[in-house]
Design an enzyme around this catalytic site. Structure first.
Site, PDB file in Angstrom:
ATOM      1  N   TYR A 109       0.832  -1.206   0.000  1.00 16.32           N
ATOM      2  CA  TYR A 109       0.000   0.000   0.000  1.00 16.32           C
ATOM      3  C   TYR A 109       0.868   1.258   0.000  1.00 16.32           C
ATOM      4  O   TYR A 109       1.912   1.290   0.644  1.00 16.32           O
ATOM      5  CB  TYR A 109      -0.899   0.008   1.236  1.00 16.32           C
ATOM      6  CG  TYR A 109      -1.827   1.196   1.260  1.00 16.32           C
ATOM      7  CD1 TYR A 109      -3.006   1.170   0.538  1.00 16.32           C
ATOM      8  CD2 TYR A 109      -1.502   2.346   1.957  1.00 16.32           C
ATOM      9  CE1 TYR A 109      -3.855   2.256   0.525  1.00 16.32           C
ATOM     10  CE2 TYR A 109      -2.347   3.444   1.961  1.00 16.32           C
ATOM     11  CZ  TYR A 109      -3.523   3.398   1.233  1.00 16.32           C
ATOM     12  OH  TYR A 109      -4.357   4.482   1.223  1.00 16.32           O
ATOM     13  N   TRP A 111       1.137   5.668  -1.715  1.00 20.81           N
ATOM     14  CA  TRP A 111       0.796   6.618  -2.771  1.00 20.81           C
ATOM     15  C   TRP A 111       1.847   6.699  -3.868  1.00 20.81           C
ATOM     16  O   TRP A 111       1.578   7.254  -4.920  1.00 20.81           O
ATOM     17  CB  TRP A 111       0.561   7.993  -2.160  1.00 20.81           C
ATOM     18  CG  TRP A 111      -0.863   8.191  -1.800  1.00 20.81           C
ATOM     19  CD1 TRP A 111      -1.623   7.377  -1.006  1.00 20.81           C
ATOM     20  CD2 TRP A 111      -1.721   9.244  -2.244  1.00 20.81           C
ATOM     21  NE1 TRP A 111      -2.899   7.875  -0.917  1.00 20.81           N
ATOM     22  CE2 TRP A 111      -2.991   9.023  -1.653  1.00 20.81           C
ATOM     23  CE3 TRP A 111      -1.541  10.359  -3.050  1.00 20.81           C
ATOM     24  CZ2 TRP A 111      -4.072   9.872  -1.876  1.00 20.81           C
ATOM     25  CZ3 TRP A 111      -2.620  11.207  -3.259  1.00 20.81           C
ATOM     26  CH2 TRP A 111      -3.872  10.956  -2.682  1.00 20.81           C
TER      27      TRP A 111
END
Ligand SMILES: Nc1nc2c(c(=O)[nH]1)N[C@H]1C(S)=C(S)[C@@H](COP(=O)(O)OP(=O)(O)OC[C@H]3O[C@@H](n4cnc5c(=O)[nH]c(N)nc54)[C@H](O)[C@@H]3O)O[C@H]1N2
Ligand SMILES: Nc1nc2c(c(=O)[nH]1)N[C@H]1C(S)=C(S)[C@@H](COP(=O)(O)OP(=O)(O)OC[C@H]3O[C@@H](n4cnc5c(=O)[nH]c(N)nc54)[C@H](O)[C@@H]3O)O[C@H]1N2
Ligand SMILES: [Mo]
Length: 763
Positions: A109, A111
Site C-alpha cells: 500500500y 501513494w
C-alpha cells in the site's frame, strides 16, 4: 537551463534544470491556487537521504533469510545489482516452492508518485501476477471503512468518489455542515495529479453568494477563516453522539421529512426507535450528547433547526471514520441527511470527502485512463489493508470482516514498492515486531525512509523526475507529457527495470516486459489510449510525438451539474439503489445479521476503549500534514519550514500549554500507552482545549529516539496510535486518534538522524 513538464500528486508543474544541476519548479500556468508542496521537490535531486545504490542487510546476506531481531538495527552492505537480484530470485524460488504465492505479501500500500506507467504498485502487482499472484490488501487507509459500509447503506461508493459536484454546491447550497472540516491543506493533493486547484475558489464562490458554513471539528483551521464559519469545537470521536442528538431534535420537533423516509429509506422504524432509547434505554437527546461532545444542548438544537430551515449539505471528511467505531459517524451522518430529506436534491444531502482531496466532487471521471495491464490476480487472497501487522504476527489465526470469517496466511516474503508502512501504519513498535517475524523484506525506495531501514533488500529506485511518463488522473482535465528532468542519481533504477530483471531470473521476463523498454511502454500506453478510449470519447489527441511537443493534452469539459442520487430520488422504483431493499438502509438487516456488537444494524453511539483519562488526558488528533504529502519529501523545503526545534510540531490550546508549565517553541515529549516521541510545541487557540494535534509523516527516527530515551526522536505520531480495526465490519484504519500526555523534555536534544545515510559498508 532546460524546462520540462511534469506532474505530482500535489500539482502539475514545469521543472527547471539549472546549469549547476539543481532543479527548480514552477506551478502549472493554469493553476489558480498552486500548492506549497511543490517546493519540496527540488531536494530529491540533491542526493540527500537518497538510496544511491542497492543495499542488503548484513544479517540477511551472511546468515540467510528468516525471522530476525536485527531487522531495523543491522548494518547495510552496498552490493551490485546483479548479485543482489540473483540472491533475491533464489529467495523468491524458495518461498514459492515451499509455501506458494500466498506466502508473499505484495499489497504494498502507498501513494508512490504520479505517472501512469511507472506507478510502483501497478508494476509490482503485474510482476507478482506473472508469478501466480500474492497475498494483497483490500481497501485503503484513506476511506477503507466507507468502502465496506457504504455498499450496505447506499449500495455504491458514489457518495465517496463522486458526490454532488462542487459547481452545484457553489451555486445552490445554503448551509454547509462540514463535519471534520474542508481543510485547504488536503485539497492541495489529488491522487495521480491535479492541474488546477479549485476547492478554495468554490468555497469562496459559495460564501460570496451567501452560503453559510458550520465547522464541526476540534480544529478551527479545518475551514478557511474567510468563510466565517460557526465553529462547533467537538470533542474528537464524538460526532456520532452529536449527529444522533441532532436527529433526535428533528424527529421530536417534527422537522424531519416523513415522506422521504417512507419512500426512500429502509428501516426508519428501527432507527427512530433507537433514538428514543430502544437499544439501551437511553434517549439520544441533546442533553445526553452535550457532556460527550462538549457542545451545549442549546447549540445542538440550534444546529438541527438551522439544518432543517434551508438547503443543507452535510459533509463528512474521510478522517472522522478513521477511528475506532468509525462506521458509526458515517452511518449517522447519512441518517441525519436522510431525515432532512434533501438527498438527491441540488446542493443538499450528504457527501463524504469534500475537501479531503482536490479530486473529490470534481469531474465525473468517466473517461478511461492509459493503464498498464495487470493480467488479473490469479490468487485473489486479501487482508484488510490496515491489518498488516496482525497478519504477520498471527499467521493461521481467524478474524472477522464484513460478515466473513477469514484466516491470516503465513507470510514469509514482504515486497513493498511505493509505500511507507513505517509512516502509515499504527503502533510502529508493534509493526517492527511484525516485520521482524518475516523471512525476507524487500523494499524499492528512492529514499532511506524508515521502511527502507527495516528491510533486508533495499532496491535503489528512481524518482519520477528521473523518468518519462504519462501524468493523468480520473478527476483531472489534463494528460501531462511528463519528461525526464535529470538523469538517475547514483545507480538508481526504475521499478520497472528492477522487476524486469527479477522476472527474467524467475523465468517470466518476457511475459512481464512483452519485449518493451520503459519508453516503448509509455508510447504504447499513450497510443492505445488515444486510439481506444480517447477516440471513442471524441477526443482528437495527437500522436505521441505531437503530444510530447505540446507538453500536455487538455481534455474537453465534462458536464458538471452532477447531483448525488438524483435519479434515485426522482424515481426510487425505476432507479433503486443496489442495497437489498433498493433504498437507503437506515437499518441494515444484512449488517444486523452479522451479529457484531461493535457495529450493529443501524448507527449507534459506542464509547471507544481508549478515551482521555487521568494518565493520558489529551486527545491526540493525528491528521494529514499541511507541509508535505504523508511522509514524502519530509526533508524538502516546505516540510522543513514547518518543523519546530527540528521536530514535528505539536499544537495545543494555550490554556493546556500553561497548565503544564510549558512554553511554545520548546521540545516536548508526547507519550501514549504504546510509545513516545519528541515534538516541537506550538500554542494555538485554533485547537480545542484538551486536544493535541500532530500530523503524520515525520520520518520515524528510532536512533534519535534511543538517544533521548523515547521511541522516536523526530515526531512520528504513529508510535503513539493504536493498531486496532474500526470494528469487525470494516476493519478500517483507526490512526486518527489516541490518548496522550505532553510534558517538557529536559535532556539533551538529539540530532535527527533519519535523513543521513545509514551505517553502510561495501560487501
Ligand atoms: N496516524 C495516522 N496514520 C495515517 C493516517 C492518519 O490520518 N493518521 N492517514 C493514512 C492515510 S489516509 C494514508 S493514504 C497513508 C499514506 O501512507 P503512504 O502512502 O505509505 O505514504 P507516502 O509517504 O506517500 O509513501 C509513499 C512512499 O513511496 C515512495 N515513492 C515515491 N515514488 C516512488 C517510486 O516511483 N518508486 C518507489 N519504489 N517508491 C516511490 C516515497 O518515497 C514514499 O516513501 O497513511 C495513513 N496513516
Ligand atoms: N497536504 C496534504 N494533503 C493531503 C494529504 C497529505 O498528506 N498532505 N493526504 C491525502 C490523503 S491520502 C488523504 S486520505 C486525505 C485525508 O483527508 P482527511 O482524512 O479528511 O484529512 P485529515 O487531515 O486526516 O483530517 C481532517 C480533519 O479532521 C479533523 N478531525 C479529526 N478527528 C475528528 C473527529 O473525531 N471529529 C471531527 N469532527 N473532526 C475530526 C481534524 O481536525 C483534521 O484536521 O488528505 C489528502 N490530502
Ligand atoms: Mo489517504
Amino acid at each position: 537551463m532546460s524546462t520540462v513538464p511534469h506532474a505530482s500528486h500535489w500539482g502539475s508543474f514545469t521543472a527547471v534544470r539549472e546549469a549547476d544541476g539543481s532543479v527548480g519548479v514552477r506551478p502549472h500556468p493554469d493553476d489558480p491556487d498552486p500548492s506549497a508542496l511543490l517546493a519540496n521537490l527540488p531536494v530529491a535531486a540533491t542526493g540527500r537521504a537518497r538510496v544511491l545504490r542497492p543495499h542488503v542487510r548484513r544479517g540477511w546476506w551472511e546468515d540467510g533469510a528468516g525471522p530476525d531481531e536485527r531487522r531495523g538495527r543491522d548494518e547495510f552492505l552496498a552490493v551490485g545489482w546483479d548479485e543482489l537480484l540473483d540472491r533475491l530470485a533464489a529467495e523468491y524460488r524458495r518461498v514459492l516452492d515451499t509455501d506458494g504465492p500466498e506466502a508473499v505479501f505484495g499489497g504494498s500500500y502507498g501513494w508512490a508518485s504520479a505517472g501512469r506507467f511507472h506507478h510502483a504498485q501497478s508494476q509490482l502487482h503485474r510482476f507478482l501476477n506473472c508469478l501466480g499472484g500474492a497475498t494483497r490488501s483490500s481497501g485503503t487507509y484513506s476511506h477503507g471503512t466507507a468502502e465496506v459500509l457504504l455498499p450496505h447503506v447506499l449500495g455504491s461508493l458514489e457518495a465517496l468518489v463522486s458526490p454532488t459536484a462542487w459547481s452545484v454546491v457553489e451555486a445552490t447550497t445554503e448551509l454547509v455542515i462540514a463535519v471534520g472540516g474542508l481543510p485547504a491543506k488536503n485539497a492541495q493533493v489529488a491522487s495521480g495529479g491535479i492541474s488546477r486547484h479549485e476547492v478554495a475558489g468554490r468555497l469562496r464562490g459559495a460564501r460570496a453568494r451567501g452560503a453559510e458554513f458550520v465547522l464541526v471539528s476540534p480544529l478551527r483551521d479545518d475551514l478557511a477563516a474567510e468563510l466565517d464559519a460557526d465553529w462547533y469545537a467537538v470533542e474528537p470521536g464524538t460526532d456520532t453522539a452529536l449527529l444522533l442528538a441532532m436527529s433526535h431534535v428533528l424527529v421530536t420537533e417534527g422537522l424531519h421529512d416523513e415522506e422521504f423516509l417512507r419512500t426512500h429509506c429502509a428501516g426508519p422504524e428501527e432507527f427512530l426507535a433507537s433514538l428514543r432509547g430502544g437499544d439501551d434505554g437511553v434517549e439520544k437527546t441533546p442533553e445526553w450528547a452535550a457532556p460527550l461532545t462538549g457542545i451545549s444542548a442549546e447549540r445542538i438544537r440550534a444546529l438541527a433547526r438551522r439544518a432543517a430551515a434551508g438547503r443543507t449539505l452535510v459533509t463528512l471528511s474521510w478522517s472522522v471514520p478513521r477511528a475506532r467505531f468509525g462506521e458509526q459517524p458515517l452511518w449517522a451522518a447519512i441518517a441525519f441527511a436522510a431525515l432532512l430529506g434533501q438527498i438527491g436534491l441540488p446542493g443538499g444531502g450528504f457527501g463524504h470527502g469534500y475537501g479531503s482531496t482536490g479530486g473529490v466532487a470534481r469531474r465525473a471521471g468517466s473517461l478511461a485512463l492509459p493503464t498498464l495491464p495487470q493480467f488479473g490476480d490469479p490468487l485473489r487472497r486479501r487482508i484488510p489493508v490496515a491489518r498488516i501487522a496482525d497478519a504477520l504476527l498471527h499467521p493461521g489465526e481467524e478474524y472477522a470482516v464484513d460478515g466473513r470469517t477469514e484466516t491470516y496466511p503465513r507470510l514469509r516474503l514482504v515486497h513493498w514498492a511505493g509505500g511507507n508502512p513505517f509512516h502509515h501504519h499504527q503502533d510502529l513498535q508493534r509493526l517492527q515486531r511484525a516485520f521482524r517475524a518475516a523471512d525476507t523484506v524487500v523494499v524499492h525506495e528512492p529514499f532511506w525512509t524508515s521502511t527502507a531501514r527495516h528491510a533486508d533488500v533495499v532496491l535503489a529506485a528512481t524518482t519520477t523526475m528521473e523518468r518519462v511518463d504519462l501524468g493523468a488522473a480520473r478527476y483531472d482535465d489534463r494528460v501531462i507529457a511528463m519528461g525526464r528532468v535529470h538523469e538517475p542519481l547514483g545507480q538508481a533504477r526504475d521499478d520497472y527495470a528492477v522487476l524486469a530483471a527479477l522476472a527474467q531470473r524467475l523465468g517470466v521476463g518476457e511475459r512481464f516486459t512483452e519485449g518493451r523498454t520503459a519508453q516503448q511502454w509509455v508510447e504504447h500506453l499513450y497510443e492505445q489510449w488515444r486510439e481506444g478510449p480517447a477516440a471513442r470519447a471524441g477526443i482528437d489527441a495527437p500522436p505521441y510525438a505531437g503530444f510530447v511537443a505540446a507538453g500536455e493534452l487538455v481534455l474537453p469539459p465534462e458536464p458538471t451539474e452532477r447531483v448525488l442520487l438524483a435519479s434515485f430520488r426522482a424515481d426510487p422504483q425505476r432507479h433503486p439503489l443496489r442495497t437489498p431493499s433498493g433504498r437507503i438502509e437506515l437499518h441494515s438487516a444484512v449488517v444486523a445479521g452479522f451479529g457484531y456488537d461493535d457495529c450493529p444494524g443501524h448507527p449507534v453511539w459506542r464509547e471507544p476503549e481508549e478515551r482521555p483519562d487521568a494518565a493520558f488526558p489529551l486527545h491526540l488528533v493525528a491528521n494529514n500534514p499541511a507541509g508535505r504529502l504523508h511522509s514524502q519529501l519530509d526533508h524538502g523545503a516546505t516540510s522543513q519550514a514547518s518543523k519546530v526545534a527540528g521536530r514535528e510540531p505539536l499544537r495545543m490550546h494555550p490554556a493546556d500549554v500553561r497548565a503544564r508549565g510549558l512554553v511554545a517553541g520548546q521540545v516536548v515529549v508526547v507519550r501514549s500507552r504504546r510509545g513516545s516521541c519528541l515534538a516541537g510545541l506550538v500554542a494555538s487557540a485554533d485547537v480545542r482545549e484538551g486536544v493535541a494535534q500532530m500530523s503524520t509523516g515525520a520520518w520515524f527516527d528510532p536512533v534519535a529516539g534511543a538517544a533521548a530515551g523515547v521511541t522516536c526522536g523526530h515526531g512520528n505520531v504513529n508510535v503513539l496510535t493504536t493498531d486496532t480495526g474500526t470494528s469487525r465490519l470494516a476493519q478500517g484504519c483507526t490512526g486518527q486518534h489516541a490518548a496522550v500526555e505532553v510534558s517538557s523534555f529536559d535532556g539533551p536534544v538529539p540530532r535527527v538522524t533519519v535523513f543521513d545515510q545509514p551505517v553502510t559498508s561495501g560487501a
